[in-house]
Design a protein around this motif. Structure first.
Motif, PDB file in Angstrom:
ATOM      1  N   GLY A 103       6.685  -0.797  -2.743  1.00 40.04           N
ATOM      2  CA  GLY A 103       6.419  -0.043  -1.812  1.00 40.04           C
ATOM      3  C   GLY A 103       7.232  -0.426  -0.514  1.00 40.04           C
ATOM      4  O   GLY A 103       7.442  -1.554  -0.296  1.00 40.04           O
ATOM      5  N   PRO A 104       7.462   0.449   0.556  1.00 39.03           N
ATOM      6  CA  PRO A 104       8.107   0.312   1.522  1.00 39.03           C
ATOM      7  C   PRO A 104       7.311  -0.634   2.422  1.00 39.03           C
ATOM      8  O   PRO A 104       5.971  -0.713   2.445  1.00 39.03           O
ATOM      9  N   SER A 105       7.990  -1.214   3.792  1.00 38.06           N
ATOM     10  CA  SER A 105       7.406  -2.141   4.311  1.00 38.06           C
ATOM     11  C   SER A 105       6.265  -1.317   5.121  1.00 38.06           C
ATOM     12  O   SER A 105       6.352  -0.249   5.612  1.00 38.06           O
ATOM     13  N   GLY A 106       5.032  -2.121   5.328  1.00 39.43           N
ATOM     14  CA  GLY A 106       3.949  -1.511   5.938  1.00 39.43           C
ATOM     15  C   GLY A 106       3.241  -0.614   5.156  1.00 39.43           C
ATOM     16  O   GLY A 106       2.346   0.206   5.820  1.00 39.43           O
ATOM     17  N   SER A 107       3.534  -0.553   3.918  1.00 41.06           N
ATOM     18  CA  SER A 107       2.717   0.439   3.127  1.00 41.06           C
ATOM     19  C   SER A 107       1.229   0.007   2.408  1.00 41.06           C
ATOM     20  O   SER A 107       0.561   0.739   2.041  1.00 41.06           O
ATOM     21  N   GLY A 108       1.298  -1.404   3.003  1.00 40.14           N
ATOM     22  CA  GLY A 108      -0.242  -1.709   2.645  1.00 40.14           C
ATOM     23  C   GLY A 108      -0.143  -2.803   1.572  1.00 40.14           C
ATOM     24  O   GLY A 108      -1.671  -3.013   1.145  1.00 40.14           O
ATOM     25  N   LYS A 109       0.716  -3.178   0.931  1.00 40.73           N
ATOM     26  CA  LYS A 109       0.800  -4.287  -0.165  1.00 40.73           C
ATOM     27  C   LYS A 109       0.169  -5.442  -0.028  1.00 40.73           C
ATOM     28  O   LYS A 109      -0.744  -5.928  -0.660  1.00 40.73           O
ATOM     29  N   THR A 110       0.355  -6.220   1.247  1.00 39.73           N
ATOM     30  CA  THR A 110      -0.217  -7.366   1.574  1.00 39.73           C
ATOM     31  C   THR A 110      -1.660  -7.092   1.791  1.00 39.73           C
ATOM     32  O   THR A 110      -2.590  -7.926   1.394  1.00 39.73           O
ATOM     33  N   SER A 111      -1.979  -5.909   2.375  1.00 39.41           N
ATOM     34  CA  SER A 111      -3.518  -5.569   2.754  1.00 39.41           C
ATOM     35  C   SER A 111      -4.236  -5.631   1.505  1.00 39.41           C
ATOM     36  O   SER A 111      -5.442  -6.285   1.280  1.00 39.41           O
ATOM     37  N   ASP A 152      -4.368   3.194   9.325  1.00 37.21           N
ATOM     38  CA  ASP A 152      -5.092   3.431   8.043  1.00 37.21           C
ATOM     39  C   ASP A 152      -3.961   2.464   6.927  1.00 37.21           C
ATOM     40  O   ASP A 152      -3.258   3.418   6.631  1.00 37.21           O
ATOM     41  N   ALA A 153      -4.215   1.319   6.333  1.00 35.23           N
ATOM     42  CA  ALA A 153      -3.167   0.820   5.687  1.00 35.23           C
ATOM     43  C   ALA A 153      -3.519   1.076   4.296  1.00 35.23           C
ATOM     44  O   ALA A 153      -2.689   1.340   3.725  1.00 35.23           O
ATOM     45  N   LEU A 154      -4.742   1.527   3.809  1.00 31.18           N
ATOM     46  CA  LEU A 154      -5.062   1.758   2.555  1.00 31.18           C
ATOM     47  C   LEU A 154      -6.179   2.895   2.583  1.00 31.18           C
ATOM     48  O   LEU A 154      -6.974   2.856   3.216  1.00 31.18           O
ATOM     49  N   PHE A 192       1.917 -17.106  -1.458  1.00 31.99           N
ATOM     50  CA  PHE A 192       2.077 -16.387  -0.198  1.00 31.99           C
ATOM     51  C   PHE A 192       3.550 -16.147   0.102  1.00 31.99           C
ATOM     52  O   PHE A 192       4.334 -17.143  -0.334  1.00 31.99           O
ATOM     53  N   GLN A 193       3.565 -15.235   0.902  1.00 34.56           N
ATOM     54  CA  GLN A 193       5.082 -14.902   1.565  1.00 34.56           C
ATOM     55  C   GLN A 193       5.652 -16.270   2.216  1.00 34.56           C
ATOM     56  O   GLN A 193       6.601 -16.875   2.036  1.00 34.56           O
ATOM     57  N   ALA A 194       4.616 -16.610   3.151  1.00 36.92           N
ATOM     58  CA  ALA A 194       4.870 -18.036   3.779  1.00 36.92           C
ATOM     59  C   ALA A 194       4.019 -19.055   3.027  1.00 36.92           C
ATOM     60  O   ALA A 194       2.977 -18.618   2.561  1.00 36.92           O
TER      61      ALA A 194
HETATM   62  N1  LIG Z   1      -4.318  -7.429  11.172  1.00 37.58           N
HETATM   63  C1  LIG Z   1      -3.727  -6.450  11.116  1.00 37.58           C
HETATM   64  N2  LIG Z   1      -4.308  -5.907  12.442  1.00 37.58           N
HETATM   65  C2  LIG Z   1      -3.733  -4.453  12.662  1.00 37.58           C
HETATM   66  N3  LIG Z   1      -2.876  -3.879  11.812  1.00 37.58           N
HETATM   67  C3  LIG Z   1      -2.340  -4.355  10.648  1.00 37.58           C
HETATM   68  C4  LIG Z   1      -2.954  -5.726  10.267  1.00 37.58           C
HETATM   69  N4  LIG Z   1      -2.334  -6.063   9.065  1.00 37.58           N
HETATM   70  C5  LIG Z   1      -1.389  -5.103   8.701  1.00 37.58           C
HETATM   71  N5  LIG Z   1      -1.814  -4.072   9.713  1.00 37.58           N
HETATM   72  C6  LIG Z   1      -1.056  -2.650   9.623  1.00 37.58           C
HETATM   73  O1  LIG Z   1      -1.415  -2.375   8.334  1.00 37.58           O
HETATM   74  C7  LIG Z   1      -0.232  -1.631   7.636  1.00 37.58           C
HETATM   75  C8  LIG Z   1      -0.298  -2.171   6.411  1.00 37.58           C
HETATM   76  O2  LIG Z   1       0.384  -3.613   6.384  1.00 37.58           O
HETATM   77  P1  LIG Z   1       0.749  -4.658   5.082  1.00 37.58           P
HETATM   78  O3  LIG Z   1       0.809  -5.798   5.847  1.00 37.58           O
HETATM   79  O4  LIG Z   1      -0.239  -4.566   4.294  1.00 37.58           O
HETATM   80  O5  LIG Z   1       2.051  -3.866   4.778  1.00 37.58           O
HETATM   81  P2  LIG Z   1       3.023  -4.450   3.845  1.00 37.58           P
HETATM   82  O6  LIG Z   1       3.270  -3.395   2.677  1.00 37.58           O
HETATM   83  O7  LIG Z   1       2.634  -5.762   3.259  1.00 37.58           O
HETATM   84  O8  LIG Z   1       4.416  -4.630   4.525  1.00 37.58           O
HETATM   85  P3  LIG Z   1       5.761  -5.703   4.217  1.00 37.58           P
HETATM   86  O9  LIG Z   1       6.287  -5.128   2.938  1.00 37.58           O
HETATM   87  O10 LIG Z   1       6.428  -5.455   5.593  1.00 37.58           O
HETATM   88  O11 LIG Z   1       5.009  -7.018   4.102  1.00 37.58           O
HETATM   89  C9  LIG Z   1       0.941  -1.776   8.533  1.00 37.58           C
HETATM   90  O12 LIG Z   1       1.072  -0.709   9.233  1.00 37.58           O
HETATM   91  C10 LIG Z   1       0.533  -2.956   9.582  1.00 37.58           C
HETATM   92  O13 LIG Z   1       1.028  -2.881  10.844  1.00 37.58           O
END
Ligand SMILES: Nc1ncnc2c1ncn2[C@@H]1O[C@H](COP(=O)(O)OP(=O)(O)OP(=O)(O)O)[C@@H](O)[C@H]1O
Ligand SMILES: [Mg+2]
Lengths: 230, 377
Positions: free
Chosen positions: A44-52, A25-27, A97-99
């Motif tokens: 937010g910490p890594s994996g917190s759902g920012k990119t999502s 559950d990303a968000l 984007f990041q890349a």
């Molecule tokens: N395409 C995907 N399929 C499965 N899980 C995903 C996918 N994209 C992201 N996730 C998961 O959803 C969660 C949120 O990911 P997201 O990329 O949004 O985090 P983030 O905050 O951008 O992290 P970072 O700071 O490392 O870039 C993470 O646990 C990630 O593993």
């Protein structure tokens, strides 16, 4: 500051990846409003759902639930209501984007003008606009160079120019200044702010970069898929 | 902004190399088409050369090409006197081997009556037969030149002229001589050649006989009617020019034609697969860039254009390279390579078709790709 149009209106948006045991559950029920002229940082910490979240607002990733209204148009409400998302992106949204994702077979200048070309600009006007942006971002002297020969920072600035080219009202940036030194990072943030004001645009930026925190109107925090303002 | 051309220019060397490879493949395809055509047109060369309307042959044979045929030389007078016949000439055919310098030549000897049908269609160098003995007009491919002399049978002949595209269905170059020389040569063949002939089961030619009488008819005469009249003679048969050509294709070259035809089919299939594979790979390598294009808002039309244009540029360059190469080398083939403009156009059509179908595969993948894949990494 006078509050401008409501450009981004996210309500109750949730996003999960996978099902069953692999479900992430990303968000969970995110609400967020951004108005024209605002420059917002998302932390937010890594994996917190920012990119999502950023990708959902950019109409690249499907939300699992919720409603998304961009510039007054409801584009998602349980399902996509807008057929041509690409046209929407071309018209309203600029991505950084990041890349950097520059096209390797085009020069720096062409990477910027291609967006204008797609938007129906005349070649000469597109070229002038691309030049101006690159000059402003101090990569004008690299205009004729292909991405493979640009440094990370130069490539990132070209990508920023590309995002801004078609004067989008919603600018989304995923760590845009990560590859830049602090002087240039400030410069880019100043440019983004200037743009936000001039074009009545809003900017949502993911960043870990403490040296530019003072350039934002608002900082929002994502933790465990939920937003908390600060 | 044309993305297809920009991308090609970005990796120009590789693209040219791919085009060149495809071009070589197209050269082989075109060569095969040319060999096929050459085979058919060579086979028909001897039948077409006399520009006859009617072939009078021995009764119950399909001579003189598909089967041996032997007629008394006097038949010509009888045929010439028939109503509806404009001119007629007796003709003989035989294949012989002769020594020329250090080389052994296989020659297709055509004996005809001067001033009557059956001679070389054009003399491109030197002159036609001027005297009634010991002169030759030779096909250029024989390697003989004007002024050369060559021993055939007991006599030494002088080459007085050269002609082109005269040969038998096996590709042996023709030499033309007077009927009387040719008939003398038939009876003079050395004993070894005679034994070989007997061993092959070929009829021993009667020295006073000819293989066929060819006739041209009056403009207002009916070929079928004249042929029917001739067939009333018990010892004669008659074939129209069209029947003679059909017969030759059906009997003499049919198997060779099918063999080459089948091989051509295989070659075209292989080419189609290769083109499809190249285009598919080209597209797959660009998937990430295609995702980026979608991300910045490029419509499907732009992406389609990128793939289809590159496929077509690849196909047409390959075709053009193939065509140029084959035109450059075709005269070096030992047998004739005949390319009609329609062959090249049909091949172009096939290539364009294959390119579009092959792009279809790539396009399917490209349209499916999620713009989000551009964000990975
Ligand atoms: N395409 C995907 N399929 C499965 N899980 C995903 C996918 N994209 C992201 N996730 C998961 O959803 C969660 C949120 O990911 P997201 O990329 O949004 O985090 P983030 O905050 O951008 O992290 P970072 O700071 O490392 O870039 C993470 O646990 C990630 O593993
Ligand atoms: Mg991220």
């Amino acid at each position: 500051m006078a509050i401008g149009d409501l450009l981004v209106d996210v309500s109750g948006v949730a996003k999960h990846y996978g099902e069953g045991e692999t479900r992430v559950d990303a968000l969970r029920a995110v609400d967020l409003q951004i108005h024209a002229g605002e420059v917002v940082a998302m932390l937010g910490p890594s994996g917190s759902g920012k990119t999502s979240l950023l990708n959902i607002i950019g109409c690249i990733v499907d939300p699992s639930a919720g409603r998304l209204v961009l510039d007054g148009e409801t584009v998602f409400d349980g399902r996509w209501l807008r057929g041509n998302l690409r046209q929407l992106r071309l018209d309203k949204i600029g991505f950084i984007f990041q890349a950097h994702n520059l096209l390797p077979f085009l020069t720096a200048e062409e990477n910027v003008s291609v967006v204008l070309d797609l938007a129906g600009w005349k070649p000469a006007a597109a070229q002038t606009r691309a030049r101006e942006l690159l000059d402003y971002l101090e990569v004008g002297h690299r205009a004729g160079v292909k991405p493979a020969h640009l440094s990370g920072g130069e490539a990132q600035r070209v990508a920023i120019a590309r995002a801004l080219a078609n004067r989008p009202r919603i600018i989304l940036a995923d760590e845009p200044t990560a590859a830049l030194d602090s002087v240039r990072a400030q410069l880019v943030m100043d440019l983004l702010r200037k743009l936000a004001v001039e074009q009545e645009a809003c900017i949502l930026t993911v960043t870990h970069d403490e040296k530019i925190f003072d350039r934002f109107d608002r900082l929002i925090h994502l933790r465990d898929g939920r937003l908390s303002a600060e | 902004m044309n993305l297809a051309l920009k991308d090609i220019r970005h990796s120009l060397f590789r693209f040219i190399l791919t085009c060149f490879g495809l071009g070589l493949l197209m050269t082989v395809v075109l060569a095969m088409i040319g060999i096929y055509n050459g085979l058919v047109s060579d086979a028909l060369a001897a039948v077409k050369a006399p520009r006859a309307d009617l072939w009078v042959v021995e009764a119950n044979t399909q001579g003189p090409f598909a089967e041996a045929s032997s007629l008394p030389a006097a038949t010509r007078d009888a045929v010439a006197r028939l109503p509806g016949i404009a001119e007629a000439g007796a003709i003989t055919y035989q294949t012989i081997e002769a020594q020329h310098g250090t080389q052994t030549l296989r020659l297709y000897v055509i004996g005809y009556e001067r001033g009557r049908p059956g001679g070389p269609s054009t003399v491109t160098e030197g002159r036609g037969l001027g005297r009634s003995h010991y002169e030759l007009v030779a096909d250029r491919k024989s390697g003989l030149e004007v002024g050369d002399t060559i021993r055939l049978g007991r006599n030494r002949f002088t080459v007085v002229g050269l002609t082109e595209d005269a040969m038998n269905s096996g590709g042996d170059p023709a030499v033309f001589m007077t009927l009387s020389d040719a008939m003398a040569l038939q009876s003079e063949l050395d004993p070894a050649a005679e034994r070989v002939r007997a061993a092959r089961g070929a009829a021993s030619p009667d020295a006073s006989n000819v293989a066929a009488v060819i006739a041209r008819i009056e403009p207002d005469a009916d070929v079928a009617r004249v042929a029917a009249t001739i067939r009333q003679w018990k010892h004669l048969g008659a074939l129209t020019q069209a029947q003679q050509e059909e017969l030759l294709l059906a009997s003499v070259v049919d198997r060779a034609r099918r063999q080459i035809g089948l091989f051509l089919g295989i070659l075209l299939t292989v080419s189609a697969v290769v083109i499809a594979l190249i285009i598919y790979t080209m597209t797959m390598e660009k998937l990430k860039q295609i995702a980026t294009l979608k991300l910045i808002g490029a419509p499907d039309r732009t992406i389609l254009g990128l793939i289809v244009q590159q496929a077509l540029i690849l196909g047409t360059s390959g075709w053009a390279i193939g065509l140029s190469l084959i035109l450059l080398v075709k005269d070096n083939f030992p047998r004739r390579v005949v390319l009609e403009p329609t062959n090249a156009l049909v091949l172009a059509g096939i290539i364009v078709g294959v390119c579009i179908v092959a792009s279809g595969l790539g396009i399917r993948a490209a349209l499916k790709v999620d713009p989000a894949t551009a964000l990975g990494g």
